[in-house]
Design an enzyme around this catalytic site. Structure first.
Site, PDB file in Angstrom:
ATOM      1  N   ASP A   1       0.804  -1.226   0.000  1.00  0.00           N
ATOM      2  CA  ASP A   1       0.000   0.000   0.000  1.00  0.00           C
ATOM      3  C   ASP A   1       0.838   1.278   0.000  1.00  0.00           C
ATOM      4  O   ASP A   1       0.333   2.357   0.331  1.00  0.00           O
ATOM      5  CB  ASP A   1      -0.990  -0.019   1.164  1.00  0.00           C
ATOM      6  CG  ASP A   1      -2.169  -0.934   0.871  1.00  0.00           C
ATOM      7  OD1 ASP A   1      -2.546  -1.048  -0.321  1.00  0.00           O
ATOM      8  OD2 ASP A   1      -2.700  -1.554   1.803  1.00  0.00           O
TER       9      ASP A   1
ATOM     10  N   ASP B   1      -7.264  -4.583  -4.097  1.00  0.00           N
ATOM     11  CA  ASP B   1      -6.933  -3.205  -3.724  1.00  0.00           C
ATOM     12  C   ASP B   1      -5.648  -2.714  -4.402  1.00  0.00           C
ATOM     13  O   ASP B   1      -5.449  -1.525  -4.619  1.00  0.00           O
ATOM     14  CB  ASP B   1      -6.745  -3.080  -2.203  1.00  0.00           C
ATOM     15  CG  ASP B   1      -7.668  -3.960  -1.388  1.00  0.00           C
ATOM     16  OD1 ASP B   1      -8.046  -5.056  -1.875  1.00  0.00           O
ATOM     17  OD2 ASP B   1      -8.000  -3.598  -0.261  1.00  0.00           O
TER      18      ASP B   1
HETATM   19  N1  GLY Z   1      -7.287  -1.805   1.450  1.00  0.00           N
HETATM   20  C1  GLY Z   1      -8.019  -2.312   2.533  1.00  0.00           C
HETATM   21  C2  GLY Z   1      -9.445  -1.919   2.488  1.00  0.00           C
HETATM   22  O1  GLY Z   1      -9.973  -1.522   1.473  1.00  0.00           O
HETATM   23  O2  GLY Z   1     -10.078  -2.024   3.531  1.00  0.00           O
END
Ligand code: GLY
Length: 373
Positions: A92, A153
């Site tokens: 991330d 994600d």
């Molecule tokens: N990236 C984690 C979520 O969307 O909760």
């Protein structure tokens, strides 16, 4: 002459006012969820730690208030700690360093910010599994079984790689982004144009093992925020590469999302949730989808398709404004009722920072600004 509807101008002005007010309360911190009216503060290494900095930059762009820029820069300094600590860094880095260091570099030419962005991009590239052609999501510290896991994600982290390739005139970063997006097309996107949260691969051979439910209802379900990440992520991948298959995926996943939305424009936490669980909504999925639909609209060739996605983005934002926005001053957050993870009962129907981020980003787009990435 301003042809925007009053509600849209009001939503934007009030959102910017709230960011300014809340900035005096929470300063250079890392809010994630808003509980009893106040934003909490997470570790700098938590995946959401770039969104408040992004909101500060969005507000600075419009107001030019120096205090907002200074706070965003302090956040950026703090984000250097997990980046160099390395062990807590995960995929991330896109969510974390695009709306902070990369934006700072792009807007001010700050060389240190450029370096931070490129180090973050190198971390992301380093998570690529050559055999499976995917970017590994989490670290052993988050989940020791996650060596072969890719998650939907991650499409939203790919803009960091696209940026790094453009910035360095070196295609390696883009090659990795494209390989990962192709793997998502092949192994995540189902015939009905929905996606699971997690796909598990054998990290040695690269073979797909199975879908996993993750934050969704189950391996075959349609976690609403996951669909939102896919819509926005594929739209950006299409914009950056011109590959028609990415646009087609964004379009069809969007069509699924839009045709399953309740009337108030905010989905249940999972489109396939049972009736008894439908009280749990996810406003963040709507905010992210609205901003993604504006990207998708700009990519469409036919006027009718452009206006379809534009109008649906507008309708979602109006639904959020009418039913989920709080400008009363009773809470730090703008939007109510996001859901972090229903399966583990983590933060259900609470305001979440990335809901606010994508809401304000989308409103900014409707006021003539590009997104931050
Ligand atoms: N990236 C984690 C979520 O969307 O909760």
């Amino acid at each position: 002459m301003d042809h925007r509807p009053d509600w849209l101008n009001h939503a934007y002005t009030e959102s910017l006012n709230k960011i300014r007010t809340v900035s005096r309360k929470i300063g250079a911190s890392f809010p994630h969820v808003c509980l009893n009216g106040s934003y909490n503060c997470e570790e700098a290494s938590f995946w959401t730690s770039g969104f408040w900095g992004g909101l500060l930059w969005l507000a600075y762009r419009e107001t030019k208030e120096e205090s907002l820029r200074e706070l965003a820069e302090t956040i950026e300094q703090k984000l250097n700690v997990p980046l160099h600590d390395f062990y807590d860094i995960h995929h991330d880095v896109g969510f974390m360093y695009l709306p902070t260091a990369v934006v700072n570099y792009q807007w001010t030419g700050n060389e240190e910010s450029r370096r931070t962005g490129l180090i973050a991009a190198s971390h992301l590239a380093g998570r690529f599994n050559l055999k499976g052609q995917f970017i590994r999501a989490w670290t052993d510290r988050v989940d020791p079984n996650s060596t072969g896991w890719a998650i939907i994600d991650c499409l939203m982290n790919l803009p960091l790689l696209f940026w790094a390739s453009k910035e360095t005139s070196d295609p390696r970063f883009r090659h990795i982004a494209v390989a990962h997006a192709d793997t998502v097309l092949k192994h995540f996107v189902r015939e009905d144009w929905t996606v699971p949260h997690i796909v598990s691969f054998d990290p040695e051979t690269g073979e797909k093992i199975e879908n996993l439910g993750g934050q969704g209802l189950g391996p075959d379900s349609a976690w609403s925020r996951g669909q939102a990440w896919a819509i926005y992520g594929f739209a950006i991948a299409a914009r950056e590469t011109g590959k028609p298959e990415y646009r087609l995926a964004a379009q069809n996943i969007a069509n699924y999302f839009l045709s399953h939305l309740p009337e108030d424009q905010v989905p249940y936490w999972d489109f396939r949730s049972e009736d008894k669980d439908k009280f749990a909504r996810d406003s963040t999925a709507s905010a992210c989808t609205a901003s993604g639909l504006l990207e998708l609209s700009a990519l469409m060739e036919e006027e009718s398709e452009k206006s379809f996605y534009y109008e649906r983005a507008l309708a979602i934002l109006k639904g959020l404004y009418d039913n989920y926005a709080d400008f009363s001053g009773r809470q730090d957050a703008i939007l109510t009722k996001g859901t972090v993870s229903y399966p583990v009962n983590k933060h259900v129907n609470v305001p979440i920072i990335y809901g606010d981020y994508y809401f304000v980003e989308a409103l900014g787009k409707l006021h003539g600004h590009p997104g931050l990435f």
